[in-house]
Design a protein around this motif. Structure first.
Motif, PDB file in Angstrom:
ATOM      1  N   HIS A 272       0.838  -1.462   0.064  1.00  0.00           N
ATOM      2  CA  HIS A 272      -0.267   0.405   0.194  1.00  0.00           C
ATOM      3  C   HIS A 272       0.735   1.120  -0.195  1.00  0.00           C
ATOM      4  N   PHE A 273       0.324   2.429  -1.006  1.00  0.00           N
ATOM      5  CA  PHE A 273       1.113   3.833  -0.877  1.00  0.00           C
ATOM      6  C   PHE A 273      -0.018   4.557  -1.271  1.00  0.00           C
ATOM      7  N   ASP A 274      -0.011   4.905   0.132  1.00  0.00           N
ATOM      8  CA  ASP A 274      -0.686   6.669   0.300  1.00  0.00           C
ATOM      9  C   ASP A 274       0.323   8.077  -0.585  1.00  0.00           C
ATOM     10  N   PRO A 275       1.154   9.086  -1.423  1.00  0.00           N
ATOM     11  CA  PRO A 275       2.429   9.887  -1.719  1.00  0.00           C
ATOM     12  C   PRO A 275       1.576  11.424  -0.910  1.00  0.00           C
ATOM     13  N   ASP A 276       0.380  11.049  -0.620  1.00  0.00           N
ATOM     14  CA  ASP A 276      -0.174  12.760  -0.249  1.00  0.00           C
ATOM     15  C   ASP A 276      -0.976  12.623   0.545  1.00  0.00           C
ATOM     16  N   LEU A 277      -1.231  12.968   1.710  1.00  0.00           N
ATOM     17  CA  LEU A 277      -2.328  12.284   2.730  1.00  0.00           C
ATOM     18  C   LEU A 277      -3.115  13.019   3.101  1.00  0.00           C
ATOM     19  N   ASP A 278      -3.055  14.636   2.164  1.00  0.00           N
ATOM     20  CA  ASP A 278      -4.501  15.263   2.196  1.00  0.00           C
ATOM     21  C   ASP A 278      -5.259  15.318   0.801  1.00  0.00           C
ATOM     22  N   LEU A 279      -4.043  14.800  -0.435  1.00  0.00           N
ATOM     23  CA  LEU A 279      -5.289  14.833  -1.251  1.00  0.00           C
ATOM     24  C   LEU A 279      -5.620  13.324  -1.531  1.00  0.00           C
ATOM     25  N   LYS A 280      -6.881  13.024  -1.906  1.00  0.00           N
ATOM     26  CA  LYS A 280      -8.259  12.431  -2.104  1.00  0.00           C
ATOM     27  C   LYS A 280      -8.413  12.266  -3.262  1.00  0.00           C
ATOM     28  N   PRO A 281      -8.899  11.248  -4.481  1.00  0.00           N
ATOM     29  CA  PRO A 281      -7.988   9.964  -3.988  1.00  0.00           C
ATOM     30  C   PRO A 281      -7.000   9.724  -4.366  1.00  0.00           C
ATOM     31  N   ASN A 282      -5.816   8.845  -4.150  1.00  0.00           N
ATOM     32  CA  ASN A 282      -4.722   9.702  -4.117  1.00  0.00           C
ATOM     33  C   ASN A 282      -3.831   8.304  -3.598  1.00  0.00           C
ATOM     34  N   THR A 283      -4.550   6.609  -4.000  1.00  0.00           N
ATOM     35  CA  THR A 283      -4.106   5.639  -3.098  1.00  0.00           C
ATOM     36  C   THR A 283      -3.476   4.408  -4.342  1.00  0.00           C
ATOM     37  N   VAL A 284      -2.170   3.569  -3.758  1.00  0.00           N
ATOM     38  CA  VAL A 284      -2.475   2.202  -4.275  1.00  0.00           C
ATOM     39  C   VAL A 284      -1.958   1.296  -3.626  1.00  0.00           C
ATOM     40  N   ASP A 285      -2.563   0.189  -4.489  1.00  0.00           N
ATOM     41  CA  ASP A 285      -3.453  -1.227  -3.866  1.00  0.00           C
ATOM     42  C   ASP A 285      -2.058  -2.398  -4.470  1.00  0.00           C
ATOM     43  N   ARG A 286      -1.264  -3.234  -4.073  1.00  0.00           N
ATOM     44  CA  ARG A 286      -0.637  -3.928  -4.610  1.00  0.00           C
ATOM     45  C   ARG A 286      -1.377  -5.496  -4.276  1.00  0.00           C
ATOM     46  N   VAL A 287      -1.429  -6.779  -4.874  1.00  0.00           N
ATOM     47  CA  VAL A 287      -1.761  -8.029  -4.576  1.00  0.00           C
ATOM     48  C   VAL A 287      -0.449  -8.634  -5.198  1.00  0.00           C
ATOM     49  N   GLY A 288      -0.527  -9.652  -4.312  1.00  0.00           N
ATOM     50  CA  GLY A 288       0.809 -10.634  -5.370  1.00  0.00           C
ATOM     51  C   GLY A 288       1.044 -11.781  -4.845  1.00  0.00           C
ATOM     52  N   ILE A 289       1.138 -12.730  -5.772  1.00  0.00           N
ATOM     53  CA  ILE A 289       2.084 -13.825  -5.076  1.00  0.00           C
ATOM     54  C   ILE A 289       3.296 -13.896  -5.690  1.00  0.00           C
ATOM     55  N   GLY A 290       3.712 -15.063  -4.983  1.00  0.00           N
ATOM     56  CA  GLY A 290       5.100 -15.222  -5.142  1.00  0.00           C
ATOM     57  C   GLY A 290       5.520 -16.464  -4.843  1.00  0.00           C
ATOM     58  N   VAL A 291       6.901 -17.094  -5.252  1.00  0.00           N
ATOM     59  CA  VAL A 291       7.167 -18.670  -4.732  1.00  0.00           C
ATOM     60  C   VAL A 291       8.617 -18.418  -4.927  1.00  0.00           C
ATOM     61  N   GLU A 292       9.368 -18.878  -3.636  1.00  0.00           N
ATOM     62  CA  GLU A 292      10.995 -18.931  -3.571  1.00  0.00           C
ATOM     63  C   GLU A 292      11.574 -20.260  -3.367  1.00  0.00           C
ATOM     64  N   VAL A 293      12.852 -20.427  -3.708  1.00  0.00           N
ATOM     65  CA  VAL A 293      12.967 -21.632  -4.197  1.00  0.00           C
ATOM     66  C   VAL A 293      14.417 -21.163  -3.684  1.00  0.00           C
ATOM     67  N   PHE A 294      14.949 -22.453  -2.895  1.00  0.00           N
ATOM     68  CA  PHE A 294      16.667 -22.365  -1.984  1.00  0.00           C
ATOM     69  C   PHE A 294      17.509 -23.449  -2.468  1.00  0.00           C
ATOM     70  N   PRO A 295      17.490 -23.367  -4.055  1.00  0.00           N
ATOM     71  CA  PRO A 295      18.179 -24.782  -4.221  1.00  0.00           C
ATOM     72  C   PRO A 295      19.727 -25.174  -3.602  1.00  0.00           C
ATOM     73  N   VAL A 296      20.113 -24.061  -3.040  1.00  0.00           N
ATOM     74  CA  VAL A 296      21.499 -24.549  -2.683  1.00  0.00           C
ATOM     75  C   VAL A 296      21.032 -23.360  -1.292  1.00  0.00           C
ATOM     76  N   PRO A 297      21.677 -23.706  -0.089  1.00  0.00           N
ATOM     77  CA  PRO A 297      22.587 -22.525   0.550  1.00  0.00           C
ATOM     78  C   PRO A 297      22.701 -21.345   0.292  1.00  0.00           C
ATOM     79  N   PHE A 298      22.201 -20.334   0.866  1.00  0.00           N
ATOM     80  CA  PHE A 298      22.487 -18.821   0.308  1.00  0.00           C
ATOM     81  C   PHE A 298      22.205 -18.358  -1.119  1.00  0.00           C
ATOM     82  N   LEU A 299      21.498 -19.147  -1.824  1.00  0.00           N
ATOM     83  CA  LEU A 299      20.888 -18.549  -3.321  1.00  0.00           C
ATOM     84  C   LEU A 299      19.329 -18.975  -3.503  1.00  0.00           C
ATOM     85  N   GLU A 300      18.740 -17.566  -3.876  1.00  0.00           N
ATOM     86  CA  GLU A 300      17.725 -17.517  -3.936  1.00  0.00           C
ATOM     87  C   GLU A 300      16.984 -17.715  -5.284  1.00  0.00           C
ATOM     88  N   PHE A 301      15.801 -18.688  -5.207  1.00  0.00           N
ATOM     89  CA  PHE A 301      15.468 -17.869  -6.925  1.00  0.00           C
ATOM     90  C   PHE A 301      14.047 -16.768  -6.156  1.00  0.00           C
TER      91      PHE A 301
END
Length: 266
Positions: A197-226
């Motif tokens: 969520h983000f509102d770059p100016d609380l005094d301005l309406k309407p002026n917000t954006v919301d994002r929904v996401g879905i993700g998958v993380e894979v760690f094939p070896v230690p210390f490496l992420e895809f």
């Protein structure tokens, strides 16, 4: 100056081992603020509040973990833009800190805390020295928490930012929030859903954006992420948010994003 070496990575020296797990750190690194997220393309970081990998700066930090408490306080060069500069002639320093407490009960773990960051740049008006008012001040603060129960993890952070321009005597308040639920069905695989969520100016309406996401993380070896991430944006305005420190296309109503990350933790 830190930027002479480049501010795309962190390099510092640390002395630790004191009673209470206290430490002293000096070098070039990111401010101690809020959640430590590998993905900086969220509104509580680069896409909204402008806290990016380039926010690394020359600093001295003290911190520790006395009992269930954890804290860190740092003083940074505080150049224009919040990061290192080739020649930082600005006399002001940036200050950042966080404080949290950990609660554990059997398999349930909870961390609740808050952060504060502030920086002033520019010079105050001085008629005798023929100096024109050029100061601007940025203060951001907010709570954060992590809650874990078995393979389930919840991350949350809410930030407010005040940007004041002394020459025009104007102030803009911003708000950014992030919520993530992740499940680890098997070791090395992490499935996530998130709200941004983000509102770059609380005094301005309407002026917000919301994002929904879905993700998958894979760690094939230690210390490496895809990581694969899909996000969809819902905005109050058809055109993108025009704040100079955000990506306007990311705030457009109905915007879809597909992102792929590779992180190596060295």
């Amino acid at each position: 100056d830190w930027s002479v070496l480049g501010n795309s990575f962190e390099a510092f020296a640390m002395v630790y081992g004191f009673k209470g797990d206290f430490y002293l750190k000096a070098g070039g690194f990111l401010p101690p603020y809020g959640l430590k997220l590998p993905n900086h393309r969220v509104f509580i970081r680069e896409d909204g509040l402008g806290i990016s990998p380039a926010s690394r700066d020359a600093a001295i930090e003290v911190g520790g973990r006395p009992g269930p408490l954890s804290f860190a306080v740092a003083v940074f060069n505080g150049g224009v833009g919040g990061g290192g500069t080739i020649l930082d002639t600005d006399p002001h320093k940036a200050v950042s800190g966080r404080l949290d407490v950990t609660f554990n009960y059997r398999k349930f773990h909870l961390i609740v805390g808050g952060s504060l960051w502030g920086n002033t740049v520019g010079e105050a008006e001085d008629e005798a020295e023929d100096v024109v008012e050029s100061r601007s001040r940025t203060i951001r603060f907010g709570p954060y928490l992590t809650a874990a129960l078995g393979p389930v993890l919840i991350l949350f952070e809410l930030d407010f930012e005040e940007s004041k321009d002394f020459a025009s005597d104007s102030t803009i308040w911003k708000r950014a929030g992030y919520l993530e639920l992740s499940v680890v069905p098997v070791q090395g695989l992490d499935i996530q859903v998130s709200w941004d969520h983000f509102d770059p100016d609380l005094d301005l309406k309407p002026n917000t954006v919301d994002r929904v996401g879905i993700g998958v993380e894979v760690f094939p070896v230690p210390f490496l992420e895809f990581k694969f991430l899909y996000r969809h944006s819902f905005a109050d305005v058809e055109v993108g948010i025009t704040d100079a420190r955000t990506f306007p296309w990311a705030a457009s109503n109905g915007m879809d994003e597909v992102m792929f990350f590779i992180h190596a933790f060295l």
